[in-house]
Design a protein around this motif. Structure first.
Motif, PDB file in Angstrom:
ATOM      1  N   LYS A  46       0.813  -1.217   0.000  1.00  0.00           N
ATOM      2  CA  LYS A  46       0.000   0.000   0.000  1.00  0.00           C
ATOM      3  C   LYS A  46       0.846   1.267   0.000  1.00  0.00           C
ATOM      4  O   LYS A  46       0.441   2.288  -0.568  1.00  0.00           O
ATOM      5  N   VAL A  47       1.988   1.235   0.635  1.00  0.00           N
ATOM      6  CA  VAL A  47       2.830   2.433   0.691  1.00  0.00           C
ATOM      7  C   VAL A  47       3.415   2.730  -0.685  1.00  0.00           C
ATOM      8  O   VAL A  47       3.368   3.876  -1.163  1.00  0.00           O
ATOM      9  N   ASP A  48       3.959   1.723  -1.363  1.00  0.00           N
ATOM     10  CA  ASP A  48       4.508   1.931  -2.708  1.00  0.00           C
ATOM     11  C   ASP A  48       3.424   2.391  -3.678  1.00  0.00           C
ATOM     12  O   ASP A  48       3.693   3.167  -4.610  1.00  0.00           O
ATOM     13  N   ASN A  49       2.201   1.945  -3.470  1.00  0.00           N
ATOM     14  CA  ASN A  49       1.106   2.325  -4.358  1.00  0.00           C
ATOM     15  C   ASN A  49       0.642   3.763  -4.151  1.00  0.00           C
ATOM     16  O   ASN A  49      -0.272   4.222  -4.839  1.00  0.00           O
ATOM     17  N   ARG A  50       1.267   4.467  -3.216  1.00  0.00           N
ATOM     18  CA  ARG A  50       0.953   5.883  -3.019  1.00  0.00           C
ATOM     19  C   ARG A  50       1.952   6.799  -3.737  1.00  0.00           C
ATOM     20  O   ARG A  50       1.828   8.014  -3.655  1.00  0.00           O
ATOM     21  N   ASP A  51       2.907   6.221  -4.428  1.00  0.00           N
ATOM     22  CA  ASP A  51       3.950   7.027  -5.069  1.00  0.00           C
ATOM     23  C   ASP A  51       3.642   7.175  -6.556  1.00  0.00           C
ATOM     24  O   ASP A  51       3.846   6.249  -7.345  1.00  0.00           O
ATOM     25  N   PRO A  52       3.164   8.349  -6.989  1.00  0.00           N
ATOM     26  CA  PRO A  52       2.772   8.496  -8.399  1.00  0.00           C
ATOM     27  C   PRO A  52       3.934   8.394  -9.368  1.00  0.00           C
ATOM     28  O   PRO A  52       3.742   7.986 -10.518  1.00  0.00           O
ATOM     29  N   VAL A  53       5.140   8.751  -8.930  1.00  0.00           N
ATOM     30  CA  VAL A  53       6.298   8.646  -9.827  1.00  0.00           C
ATOM     31  C   VAL A  53       6.586   7.180 -10.124  1.00  0.00           C
ATOM     32  O   VAL A  53       6.833   6.787 -11.275  1.00  0.00           O
ATOM     33  N   LYS A  54       6.549   6.333  -9.099  1.00  0.00           N
ATOM     34  CA  LYS A  54       6.769   4.900  -9.305  1.00  0.00           C
ATOM     35  C   LYS A  54       5.659   4.276 -10.148  1.00  0.00           C
ATOM     36  O   LYS A  54       5.886   3.341 -10.914  1.00  0.00           O
ATOM     37  N   LEU A  55       4.452   4.801  -9.998  1.00  0.00           N
ATOM     38  CA  LEU A  55       3.305   4.204 -10.673  1.00  0.00           C
ATOM     39  C   LEU A  55       3.187   4.612 -12.135  1.00  0.00           C
ATOM     40  O   LEU A  55       2.482   3.957 -12.899  1.00  0.00           O
ATOM     41  N   TYR A  56       3.844   5.704 -12.528  1.00  0.00           N
ATOM     42  CA  TYR A  56       3.705   6.189 -13.898  1.00  0.00           C
ATOM     43  C   TYR A  56       4.802   5.600 -14.777  1.00  0.00           C
ATOM     44  O   TYR A  56       5.966   6.002 -14.707  1.00  0.00           O
ATOM     45  N   ASN A  57       4.417   4.643 -15.598  1.00  0.00           N
ATOM     46  CA  ASN A  57       5.378   3.950 -16.467  1.00  0.00           C
ATOM     47  C   ASN A  57       4.791   3.854 -17.869  1.00  0.00           C
ATOM     48  O   ASN A  57       4.247   2.812 -18.267  1.00  0.00           O
ATOM     49  N   PRO A  58       4.876   4.937 -18.653  1.00  0.00           N
ATOM     50  CA  PRO A  58       4.275   4.945 -19.988  1.00  0.00           C
ATOM     51  C   PRO A  58       5.041   4.056 -20.952  1.00  0.00           C
ATOM     52  O   PRO A  58       6.269   3.977 -20.910  1.00  0.00           O
ATOM     53  N   MET A  59       4.307   3.373 -21.802  1.00  0.00           N
ATOM     54  CA  MET A  59       4.924   2.530 -22.827  1.00  0.00           C
ATOM     55  C   MET A  59       3.885   2.198 -23.877  1.00  0.00           C
ATOM     56  O   MET A  59       2.672   2.409 -23.676  1.00  0.00           O
ATOM     57  N   THR A  60       4.323   1.689 -25.002  1.00  0.00           N
ATOM     58  CA  THR A  60       3.407   1.223 -26.039  1.00  0.00           C
ATOM     59  C   THR A  60       2.973  -0.200 -25.718  1.00  0.00           C
ATOM     60  O   THR A  60       3.637  -0.913 -24.946  1.00  0.00           O
ATOM     61  N   PRO A  61       1.871  -0.659 -26.289  1.00  0.00           N
ATOM     62  CA  PRO A  61       1.487  -2.064 -26.089  1.00  0.00           C
ATOM     63  C   PRO A  61       2.588  -3.036 -26.500  1.00  0.00           C
ATOM     64  O   PRO A  61       2.774  -4.069 -25.846  1.00  0.00           O
ATOM     65  N   ALA A  62       3.341  -2.689 -27.559  1.00  0.00           N
ATOM     66  CA  ALA A  62       4.435  -3.569 -27.990  1.00  0.00           C
ATOM     67  C   ALA A  62       5.538  -3.626 -26.946  1.00  0.00           C
ATOM     68  O   ALA A  62       6.111  -4.697 -26.675  1.00  0.00           O
ATOM     69  N   GLU A  63       5.856  -2.483 -26.348  1.00  0.00           N
ATOM     70  CA  GLU A  63       6.872  -2.450 -25.294  1.00  0.00           C
ATOM     71  C   GLU A  63       6.411  -3.236 -24.074  1.00  0.00           C
ATOM     72  O   GLU A  63       7.214  -3.921 -23.425  1.00  0.00           O
ATOM     73  N   LEU A  64       5.116  -3.147 -23.760  1.00  0.00           N
ATOM     74  CA  LEU A  64       4.578  -3.925 -22.640  1.00  0.00           C
ATOM     75  C   LEU A  64       4.712  -5.419 -22.929  1.00  0.00           C
ATOM     76  O   LEU A  64       5.123  -6.198 -22.056  1.00  0.00           O
ATOM     77  N   ALA A  65       4.378  -5.833 -24.138  1.00  0.00           N
ATOM     78  CA  ALA A  65       4.473  -7.252 -24.493  1.00  0.00           C
ATOM     79  C   ALA A  65       5.907  -7.757 -24.414  1.00  0.00           C
ATOM     80  O   ALA A  65       6.154  -8.906 -24.023  1.00  0.00           O
ATOM     81  N   GLN A  66       6.846  -6.885 -24.740  1.00  0.00           N
ATOM     82  CA  GLN A  66       8.252  -7.273 -24.653  1.00  0.00           C
ATOM     83  C   GLN A  66       8.700  -7.358 -23.203  1.00  0.00           C
ATOM     84  O   GLN A  66       9.479  -8.245 -22.832  1.00  0.00           O
ATOM     85  N   ARG A  67       8.199  -6.441 -22.373  1.00  0.00           N
ATOM     86  CA  ARG A  67       8.594  -6.417 -20.970  1.00  0.00           C
ATOM     87  C   ARG A  67       7.914  -7.516 -20.166  1.00  0.00           C
ATOM     88  O   ARG A  67       8.492  -8.043 -19.199  1.00  0.00           O
ATOM     89  N   ALA A  68       6.680  -7.846 -20.521  1.00  0.00           N
ATOM     90  CA  ALA A  68       5.925  -8.869 -19.783  1.00  0.00           C
ATOM     91  C   ALA A  68       5.464  -9.949 -20.753  1.00  0.00           C
ATOM     92  O   ALA A  68       4.277 -10.044 -21.099  1.00  0.00           O
ATOM     93  N   PRO A  69       6.384 -10.794 -21.233  1.00  0.00           N
ATOM     94  CA  PRO A  69       6.033 -11.832 -22.212  1.00  0.00           C
ATOM     95  C   PRO A  69       5.242 -12.966 -21.555  1.00  0.00           C
ATOM     96  O   PRO A  69       5.164 -13.070 -20.332  1.00  0.00           O
ATOM     97  N   GLY A  70       4.646 -13.779 -22.407  1.00  0.00           N
ATOM     98  CA  GLY A  70       3.916 -14.940 -21.910  1.00  0.00           C
ATOM     99  C   GLY A  70       2.427 -14.729 -21.837  1.00  0.00           C
ATOM    100  O   GLY A  70       1.676 -15.668 -21.544  1.00  0.00           O
ATOM    101  N   PHE A  71       1.962 -13.506 -22.089  1.00  0.00           N
ATOM    102  CA  PHE A  71       0.543 -13.192 -22.038  1.00  0.00           C
ATOM    103  C   PHE A  71       0.168 -12.559 -23.369  1.00  0.00           C
ATOM    104  O   PHE A  71       0.917 -11.734 -23.910  1.00  0.00           O
TER     105      PHE A  71
END
Length: 679
Positions: free
Chosen positions: A241-266
């Motif tokens: 819950k504490v980490d989820n209060r940090d907007p800088v940590k939570l903001y991670n913009p990327m394209t769908p292709a970049e997401l697929a590369q970063r989190a493969p298997g789905f």
């Protein structure tokens, strides 16, 4: 009150005219009473020792928490009042013929179907068979991804989506991910070695087993164990819950292709297509490590295990519109085990919550006409204007902040937006289909209607006139991406706001709330956004360090509070709300003194105006909670328990000590040099 920094943190707008309204004296002169609830005070408790108990001790001694509630007090009483008022509106519609397909007809049909438990019991599992059959039909990982996308808003799957203003481009709506998929309230319930949480885990296992048995599983215990193990694996990927209060940590913009590369298997393309978001070009991944972990699980855990998990997720989340045995099992866990309530809420009140969620703004139009006179809004604007002026003065007077950062703070404050009572534009429910006698179907279609409304705005301009809370909701919030504070009509009632009361108590209660919400724009989260709602550092490095140092002192102070023996408040989790409470009361007190125009307040009920202000603040936080609910809140809630919200900020406020003449030896006495002042 809720700080609404992100759509998912369920979580909590302004008069900007140069002229200041000094209606306080006029209001005080015509007030019919002080606003103090003396009958529920406790004269045996000195304010100097415990403001909360002095203002509420009589009520605490004489009030039992109702059997259907885990928590009771000012907020819940107002919620019950709002529900009763909405019930009158809805039942009037339900007892009269309505034009078929009209909004009134939809409200009546939705509510009536939800109340008809005899029909729900008779239907058995038939209304949910479509969802369960859809799960049975999943034959591949790609089909699983499509189903999870299609069920956004309907089922709490492992990866949740939302569409809100982009943190760096707040005038554009973009998609964001959020962690999900757990049946218990937080990751700690799965992972933390704690006796009280372990009891909840045991109750959850029993509940899952019962859901599996009722739905016809051959080996209910094995099914439940498998689902619980999978949820634990998901919990291990979740951010705290504490980490989820940090907007800088939570903001991670990327394209769908970049997401697929970063989190493969789905199968991300299938997921987004199922969610009606196939055309998005950018999104923000809120908890990257969680998304990576969830993708690994979605790829590696047997498909049969995921299907079993989804079946129990569906049954859990929609048990309220399933036969009686499901409803009773759900309450035994979600009500009794997690919160301590001994009876479920009345069916009519549950129904009001459901119809408010589905058609809330349509009901809100009638609510406002009946229960929110124009004078209430005018009085609130006067109060807000005075609070804004006091906040401007507070910024100018900060000794620890440089002129450069002060200029940034004033610029942000000047751009605040106020929303009081109700929206100027009402939602259109024409496309929502509601069928008579179809409680489950209505619930699912309402969820899908809302998700479609969100999905359609991805990539489009933000509508800053939109509300995220109905007029009949008892709450208030600040939204940093819109830089607005919002006060719905139902919240503007005693003990927070009383049109017939003296100004002192109103400033202590609703004034403190207004100050609280204004202050959220300058708490540890909100202060990272500028006046346009963009996530941007407008501070000097030295000023930010000074601010964080004061925040650390406040966090340490709340870390010491112990509402349950051996269980303390998490000062970091609650820091934003504690900053808002502290700044709120201090600014509201300045605004109250300002409203007097240099004249002394009258003595009423034996108290000076300054004393009534703090008693008004104290009695606004009146509440009591069952231990199970307190434990749940300590684990998940960014707000501190109410007694500490009343006493902690007051003890740090110079005006409190002056008003009541505190001295060394008084429990609430705090030397001036130790008092925490932020804004």
């Amino acid at each position: 009150m809720t700080n609404r920094p992100f759509r998912f943190a369920p979580l909590a707008a302004l008069l900007l005219s140069a002229g200041l309204c000094h209606a306080g004296n006029q209001a005080a002169a015509s007030a019919s009473h002080s606003g103090l609830d003396l009958a529920n005070h406790d004269p045996s408790v000195r304010v100097q020792d415990d403001l909360f108990r002095a203002a509420n001790g009589g009520w605490l001694k004489n009030t039992e928490i109702p059997a259907d509630k885990s928590y009771y007090g000012s907020f819940i009483k107002l919620r019950d009042l709002s529900d009763q008022r909405v019930r009158v509106i809805v039942e009037e519609l339900a007892t009269k013929p309505q034009v078929k397909g009209s909004v009134a007809d939809k409200i009546a049909a939705f509510y009536t179907a939800y109340l008809d438990t005899a029909a729900i019991d008779k239907a058995g599992l038939a209304p949910v068979q479509g969802l369960l059959a859809g799960i049975d039909a999943i034959q591949s990982r790609g089909e699983l991804a499509t189903w999870l996308g299609r069920m956004q808003g309907v089922v709490n799957g492992p990866i949740q989506l939302g569409v809100d203003p982009d943190f760096k481009e707040p005038l554009v709506n973009r998609t964001a991910t959020w962690q999900g998929g757990l049946g218990m309230a937080d990751r700690d319930y799965y992972l933390k070695d704690d006796d009280k949480l372990a009891k909840v885990r045991e109750a959850y296992s029993v509940y899952l087993t019962e859901l599996a048995r009722l739905s016809g599983e051959k080996d209910p215990a094995a099914a439940a164990a498998g689902v619980l193990a999978l949820e634990r694996s998901l919990a291990e990927t979740h951010w705290n819950k504490v980490d989820n209060r940090d907007p800088v940590k939570l903001y991670n913009p990327m394209t769908p292709a970049e997401l697929a590369q970063r989190a493969p298997g789905f199968d991300w393309p299938a997921f987004f297509a199922g969610a009606q978001l196939a055309g998005i070009d950018r999104l923000s991944v809120s908890q990257p490590s969680m998304v990576e972990g969830a993708a690994r699980l979605l790829d590696s855990v047997p498909l049969a295990s995921w299907k079993q998990y989804l079946k129990l997720r569906v049954l859990d989340e929609h048990a309220v519109v399933l036969p009686r045995a499901f409803r009773e099992a759900r309450f035994a866990f979600h009500g009794k085990a997690q919160t301590g309530a001994t009876e479920d809420r009345p069916r009519w009140q549950q129904g009001i919550g459901e119809v408010n969620g589905a058609l809330g703004e349509a009901i809100g139009q009638v609510y406002v006409e009946r229960h929110f006179p124009a004078a209430y809004k005018a009085r609130m604007l006067e109060l807000v204007g005075n609070l804004m002026a006091a906040f401007r003065e507070s910024i100018d007077g900060l000794a620890w902040m440089s002129a450069q950062t002060k200029a940034g703070a004033q610029a942000k404050l000047s751009k605040y937006t106020v929303k009081i009572g109700y929206p100027d534009q009402w939602r259109d429910y024409g496309a929502l289909e509601v069928r008579a006698g179809d409680a489950m179907g209505n619930r699912l279609r309402a969820a899908q209607f809302e998700w479609q409304r969100q999905a359609q705005r991805a990539g489009k301009p933000v509508n800053r006139k939109e509300w995220f809370i109905t007029p009949q909701t008892v709450n208030a919030f600040y939204d940093p991406t819109r830089n607005e504070i919002v006060f719905p009509a139902a919240f503007l009632e005693a003990p927070f706001f009383d049109m017939q009361a003296d100004d002192a108590v109103n400033y202590g209660a609703i004034g403190g709330v207004i100050g609280h919400e204004i202050s959220h724009g300058f708490d540890d989260q909100g202060s990272q956004f500028d006046g346009d709602g963009a996530l941007r550092n407008w501070w000097t490095e030295a000023d930010r360090k000074a601010f964080e140092a004061v925040g650390a002192r406040l966090a340490a102070e709340f870390d010491a509070y112990e509402p349950i023996p051996g269980k303390k408040v998490n000062g970091r989790l609650t820091l934003g709300e504690n900053i808002a409470d502290l700044s709120g009361i201090q600014v509201a007190y300045k605004a109250y003194l300002r409203s007097l125009g240099g004249k002394p307040a009258p003595l009423l009920d034996g108290y000076s105006g300054e004393q009534r202000f703090f008693l008004g603040w104290g009695q606004a936080w009146r509440s009591k909670a069952r231990e199970e609910r307190t434990m749940q809140l300590l684990t998940t809630d960014p707000h501190s328990p109410d007694q500490f919200r009343a006493n902690g900020p007051a003890a740090n406020t110079d005006g409190f000590h002056q008003a009541f003449g505190t001295k060394p030896g008084d429990t609430m006495f705090k030397p001036g040099e130790q008092r925490i002042r932020i804004w």
